[in-house]
Design an enzyme around this catalytic site. Structure first.
Site, mmCIF file in Angstrom:
data_model
loop_
_atom_site.group_PDB
_atom_site.id
_atom_site.type_symbol
_atom_site.label_atom_id
_atom_site.label_comp_id
_atom_site.label_asym_id
_atom_site.label_seq_id
_atom_site.Cartn_x
_atom_site.Cartn_y
_atom_site.Cartn_z
ATOM 1 N N GLU A 170 46.503 86.655 46.187
ATOM 2 C CA GLU A 170 47.516 85.623 45.995
ATOM 3 C C GLU A 170 47.418 84.525 47.046
ATOM 4 O O GLU A 170 47.514 83.340 46.739
ATOM 5 C CB GLU A 170 48.915 86.231 45.992
ATOM 6 C CG GLU A 170 49.983 85.185 45.759
ATOM 7 C CD GLU A 170 51.293 85.756 45.254
ATOM 8 O OE1 GLU A 170 52.283 85.613 45.959
ATOM 9 O OE2 GLU A 170 51.309 86.325 44.151
ATOM 10 N N ARG A 228 46.063 92.515 38.194
ATOM 11 C CA ARG A 228 46.403 91.154 37.793
ATOM 12 C C ARG A 228 45.178 90.243 37.781
ATOM 13 O O ARG A 228 45.168 89.223 37.100
ATOM 14 C CB ARG A 228 47.479 90.574 38.727
ATOM 15 C CG ARG A 228 48.180 89.358 38.132
ATOM 16 C CD ARG A 228 49.448 89.007 38.863
ATOM 17 N NE ARG A 228 49.239 88.305 40.114
ATOM 18 C CZ ARG A 228 50.212 87.880 40.900
ATOM 19 N NH1 ARG A 228 51.482 88.109 40.568
ATOM 20 N NH2 ARG A 228 49.964 87.249 42.030
ATOM 21 N N ASP A 271 52.861 86.327 35.672
ATOM 22 C CA ASP A 271 54.325 86.200 35.733
ATOM 23 C C ASP A 271 54.813 85.121 34.773
ATOM 24 O O ASP A 271 55.279 84.040 35.161
ATOM 25 C CB ASP A 271 54.758 85.885 37.161
ATOM 26 C CG ASP A 271 54.476 87.033 38.113
ATOM 27 O OD1 ASP A 271 54.257 88.160 37.627
ATOM 28 O OD2 ASP A 271 54.455 86.801 39.337
ATOM 29 N N GLU A 302 44.491 88.354 43.317
ATOM 30 C CA GLU A 302 43.658 87.164 43.115
ATOM 31 C C GLU A 302 42.676 86.917 44.282
ATOM 32 O O GLU A 302 41.585 86.433 43.992
ATOM 33 C CB GLU A 302 44.546 85.922 42.906
ATOM 34 C CG GLU A 302 45.356 85.921 41.626
ATOM 35 C CD GLU A 302 46.591 86.803 41.729
ATOM 36 O OE1 GLU A 302 47.134 87.177 40.681
ATOM 37 O OE2 GLU A 302 47.014 87.115 42.850
ATOM 38 N N ASP A 308 57.733 99.639 41.114
ATOM 39 C CA ASP A 308 57.385 98.421 41.834
ATOM 40 C C ASP A 308 57.590 98.665 43.329
ATOM 41 O O ASP A 308 57.793 99.791 43.772
ATOM 42 C CB ASP A 308 58.212 97.250 41.299
ATOM 43 C CG ASP A 308 57.466 95.927 41.350
ATOM 44 O OD1 ASP A 308 56.880 95.626 42.404
ATOM 45 O OD2 ASP A 308 57.468 95.185 40.349
ATOM 46 N N HIS A 359 58.336 94.408 30.992
ATOM 47 C CA HIS A 359 58.463 94.321 32.458
ATOM 48 C C HIS A 359 59.079 92.978 32.802
ATOM 49 O O HIS A 359 58.723 91.956 32.207
ATOM 50 C CB HIS A 359 57.099 94.457 33.134
ATOM 51 C CG HIS A 359 57.158 94.355 34.635
ATOM 52 N ND1 HIS A 359 57.682 95.358 35.425
ATOM 53 C CD2 HIS A 359 56.773 93.363 35.484
ATOM 54 C CE1 HIS A 359 57.597 95.002 36.699
ATOM 55 N NE2 HIS A 359 57.056 93.800 36.763
ATOM 56 N N ASP A 380 48.531 94.777 42.426
ATOM 57 C CA ASP A 380 49.181 93.472 42.258
ATOM 58 C C ASP A 380 48.676 92.498 43.325
ATOM 59 O O ASP A 380 48.175 92.905 44.380
ATOM 60 C CB ASP A 380 50.695 93.638 42.361
ATOM 61 C CG ASP A 380 51.457 92.467 41.745
ATOM 62 O OD1 ASP A 380 50.828 91.671 41.026
ATOM 63 O OD2 ASP A 380 52.669 92.367 41.977
#
Length: 818
Positions: free
Chosen positions: A427, A473, A490, A425, A309, A549, A422
């Site tokens: 985000e 994601r 998440d 979107e 990560d 995870h 990650d």
């Protein structure tokens, strides 16, 4: 080529005629090669069949130019022949045009204007008002960012009782009818049993009547699945194409195969992707990373990859995103670390994000090289979010695209074999941000889709002979062709988080995204619940990617859990590895036909309305029935067994007749799993890594049932790493057939070998289940053998040596006792 006709007909079916738009007036029809043009007073329609199962309709309003660019479709339409015309009338004297294929047909009623779609004569759906503009109902996708006074819509009629699926990843129950679903990828942190908006939306609707509509448009909007209870389906968007494809199929498998023919098939993943992952948020140093894998090996728990990560590029969660290079204080020799992990048969995967913080080491470089999205003045767009003040890479600009690609190629050349994208979107993505091809609202949903394309290209350019691994994601329709492996976001680390996971993966598999999976054990929260953890990992053995995870407050890795949890988790992981040849064949089926790995039971019984909203039990591939335990403290639960065959308890060999719901007792060591009677299930020997896998040794289980007179299965094999192995002839397909002839059970083994595949001798330990008495006689080829009969389990085990280079077929005959 199948002939497609445009005909004037008197239809052979009854239509309930309702004008789809009272102000829309038919003008004329033109046939032009691959498409039918229908001119109306306010624009024109283009209707073109891709195959006999797929037809596309586009509306172009007056004053607009045709936009041919699709983010999703890669197939070329079928060429239309010159029309054959016949004069005819419909009831009340209305002229009708119908574009017909062997399956799907499009009917255009001239007055009052109406477009209807039929499959083999049965009406499936029709436009209601069709295309129109209106004031938006509530375009509050990101409240203060999206402003749209007027939106564009396409409206359809629904039948009153059809169940609707689709819209991407949601936690709503299987039937999504009644919801108005935002089409705006956005993470939902800590969700549990209900979530109307998540990280991966899609403009897709599927019906229990076995048709699909794909709205082929990228900008944000809504998918209204009859929220007003007036039998209306509405697609709503801020801008873009007014294009949709209607897809039909004889079976659910046909339907999904056609859709993935249209939008692209998922490439084969590397075989190690089916193994266990070590992952958490996150490993802070090279030493911690290496020691974690050392712990797995000491505990004899299989593992194939470790995921780093965001601490690989910074010591802190905030302020360092965008560094995109190893922090040498924490990871002093990353190249050596990656190499050392590889010697332990462990792959290295790195997280990356599309954000470059103004405090990151690369901010000045990003500004200098002009790789960032812009504000209205043409300056790098910057804004605040959780991780800091940031810009976002413009993957729609060649400069940004190529710069980001070079980052990945450099990491791949260090030996990194997988990438995690990650926050894709994205985000946080204010609408005032401008990309090279449009506003944030116009590219938001496809940002992750195009980012995956970038990572796939970079991976293959750096390592042309190595299959990419791309964990993301967010994406959109068609992202499967870029090798995307998405997860369910998440999710809460609670029972409420576990409960919707099968539903989400089943729904996404129906929409072409077969590798949707969850953070096993749950992600959000510091909930130390060993029962929940074990049940989640047991479910994980029968979902696409096995990747525990979580936030680091409570360990996600089984090696750091209690002794009991570790032991039970180890059992589930060993089961996962034993199933490797079966699971690898599921990967091949998905690659070749688009077939999902996880399948709802209504695939098995398409006319059983009781199953249309059922997700508590599902099929893992064709032959394994799985009923995960989703509640705490349960001692028993109900399981539905599909009709048409019997089912073997995989643990006890107890046989249960299909077509019924039974209450079964639960065991803490495993979840209820059953095998279809007549199935062949290939297993592998226990291993610590998929690198240990030897496909010349197969433990083949046949689940014999006297009611199954014939049975046949195929299993795909290759080296687990070659790109485009099928096209290169580097594969082998083993076919296993069983047939009952009188008192003889005959099992035939056959091999189909690619022209460049190195054939080898197979050693097959064949176990035949449900043999009530010791057999009278056994022959392998012409040789009589004894075999090993187990009177407790009623199984017969035979050792079969098969040189597939010399014997295309191998015959085994067992004479059964009465």
């Amino acid at each position: 080529m199948k002939r497609i006709l445009l005909i004037l007909v008197a239809p052979l079916f009854a239509i309930s005629i309702t004008a789809q738009n009272s102000e829309r007036i038919f003008k004329s029809v033109e046939l032009n090669g691959k498409q039918l043009k229908v001119n109306v007073n306010d624009g024109y329609y283009l209707i073109k069949p891709f195959t006999s199962q797929i037809v596309e309709t586009t509306f172009v309003p007056n004053g607009e130019a045709l936009n041919k660019d699709s983010h999703a479709v890669i197939t070329e339409p079928t060429l239309l022949y010159e029309p054959e015309t016949y004069e005819g009338k419909i009831a009340s004297g209305q002229d009708v045009y119908r574009l017909s294929t062997n399956n799907i047909s499009v009917t255009i009623i001239k007055s009052p204007f109406q477009i209807l779609y039929h499959n083999k004569g049965d009406l499936i759906i029709s436009e209601k008002r069709g295309y129109y503009k209106s004031k938006h109902q509530s375009m509050d996708l990101v409240k203060d960012n999206i402003v749209a006074d007027e939106t564009e819509k396409i409206e359809f009629n629904l039948t009153k009782d059809e169940v609707l699926y689709g819209g991407g990843a949601r936690a709503l129950g299987m039937n999504r009818r009644g919801y108005r679903l935002p089409l705006f990828n956005r993470a939902h942190y800590g969700y549990e049993t209900h979530s109307e908006l998540m990280n991966y939306t899609m403009p897709i609707v599927l019906s229990s009547n076995k048709y699909m509509i794909h709205f082929d448009n990228a900008p944000i909007g809504y998918l209204d699945l009859d929220s007003k209870k007036d039998n209306t389906l509405t697609y709503e968007t801020i801008s873009g194409r007014k294009t949709y494809q209607v897809i039909v199929g004889e079976t659910w498998y046909d339907l999904i195969e056609s859709y993935t023919d249209l939008t692209g098939k998922q490439p084969m993943l590397p075989r190690w992707a089916l193994g266990n992952f070590s992952s958490r948020f996150g490993y802070h140093s090279q030493e911690e990373t290496v020691n974690t894998i050392k712990k797995f090996r000491e505990e004899n728990i299989p593992v194939d990859a470790i995921i780093l990560d965001l601490y690989w590029f910074g010591k802190d969660v905030k302020g360092t995103m965008g560094n995109l290079e190893f922090l040498r204080d924490s990871f002093p020799d990353p190249k050596q670390m990656v190499s050392d992990l590889r010697t332990k048969d462990v792959e290295t995967i790195l997280i990356t994000e599309p954000f470059i913080l103004t405090t990151s080491n690369r901010w000045n470089e990003a500004v200098e090289k002009n790789i960032l999205a812009k504000d209205s003045l043409g300056n790098p767009a910057t804004y605040d979010f959780y991780f800091g003040n940031t810009g976002i890479i413009d993957v729609y600009d060649d400069k940004g695209y190529n710069w980001f690609k070079d980052i990945y190629k450099g990491l791949a050349n260090l030996g990194v074999t997988g990438f995690w994208g990650d926050l894709g979107e994205p985000e946080v993505h204010p609408n005032w941000v401008q990309h090279a091809t449009g506003s944030a609202g116009e590219v938001h949903n496809t940002y992750g889709h195009d980012w995956a394309r970038l990572v796939q290209e970079a991976s293959l350019e750096a390592k042309p002979n190595q299959r990419p691994f791309i964990l993301m994601r967010a994406g959109y329709s068609g992202s499967q062709r870029y090798g995307m492996i998405p997860w369910t976001g998440d999710v809460s680390r609670g029972w409420g988080g576990l409960q919707p996971q099968p539903e989400i993966s089943l729904q996404m598999g129906m929409q072409g995204i077969a590798y949707m999976h969850s953070d096993l054990g749950g992600f959000a929260g510091a909930n130390l619940d060993d029962e929940l953890y074990v049940r989640w990992l047991q479910y994980g053995a029968f979902q696409p990617i096995y990747r525990p995870h979580a936030q680091e407050d409570v360990a996600s890795e089984p090696v750091f859990r209690s002794e009991k949890a570790k032991q039970l988790a180890s059992y589930a992981i060993q089961m996962r590895y034993r199933l490797l040849p079966y699971n690898y064949n599921l990967m091949a089926e998905n690659h070749i036909k688009g077939t999902p790995l996880m399948r709802p039971l209504f695939f098995e019984e398409p006319n059983n309305k009781d199953l249309f909203e059922y997700s508590k039990t599902y099929l893992w591939g064709q032959d394994i029935l799985v009923s995960p335990v989703l509640e705490a403290g349960k001692k028993e639960q109900e399981v539905y067994f599909p009709k048409g065959c019997s089912w073997f308890d995989i643990e006890s060999d107890k046989i249960i007749e299909g077509g019924q719901t039974k209450t079964v007792k639960l065991n803490e060591a495993y979840i209820p799993v059953y095998v279809r009677a007549g199935a062949f299930i290939p297993l592998a020997k226990p291993m610590q890594s998929t690198k240990d896998y030897d496909d010349s040794l197969i433990q083949l289980h046949y689940y014999h049932d006297s009611a199954v007179l014939e049975s046949e299965r195929e299993f795909y094999f290759d080296d687990g790493k070659t790109v485009s192995a099928i096209g290169k002839g580097l594969y082998q397909i083993l076919e296993f057939e069983a047939e009952i002839e009188g008192r003889w059970l005959e099992i035939d083994l056959e091999a189909e070998t690619g022209k460049n595949y190195s054939e080898e001798t197979k050693t097959i330990k064949l176990t035949i289940h449900n043999i009530p008495k010791p057999p009278k006689r056994i022959k392998i080829g012409k040789e009589k053998v004894n075999g090993n009969y187990n009177s407790n389990y009623k199984t017969l085990t035979l050792d079969v040596v098969w040189d597939t280079s010399e014997e295309e077929e191998k015959e085994i005959r067992v004479k059964l006792d009465k």
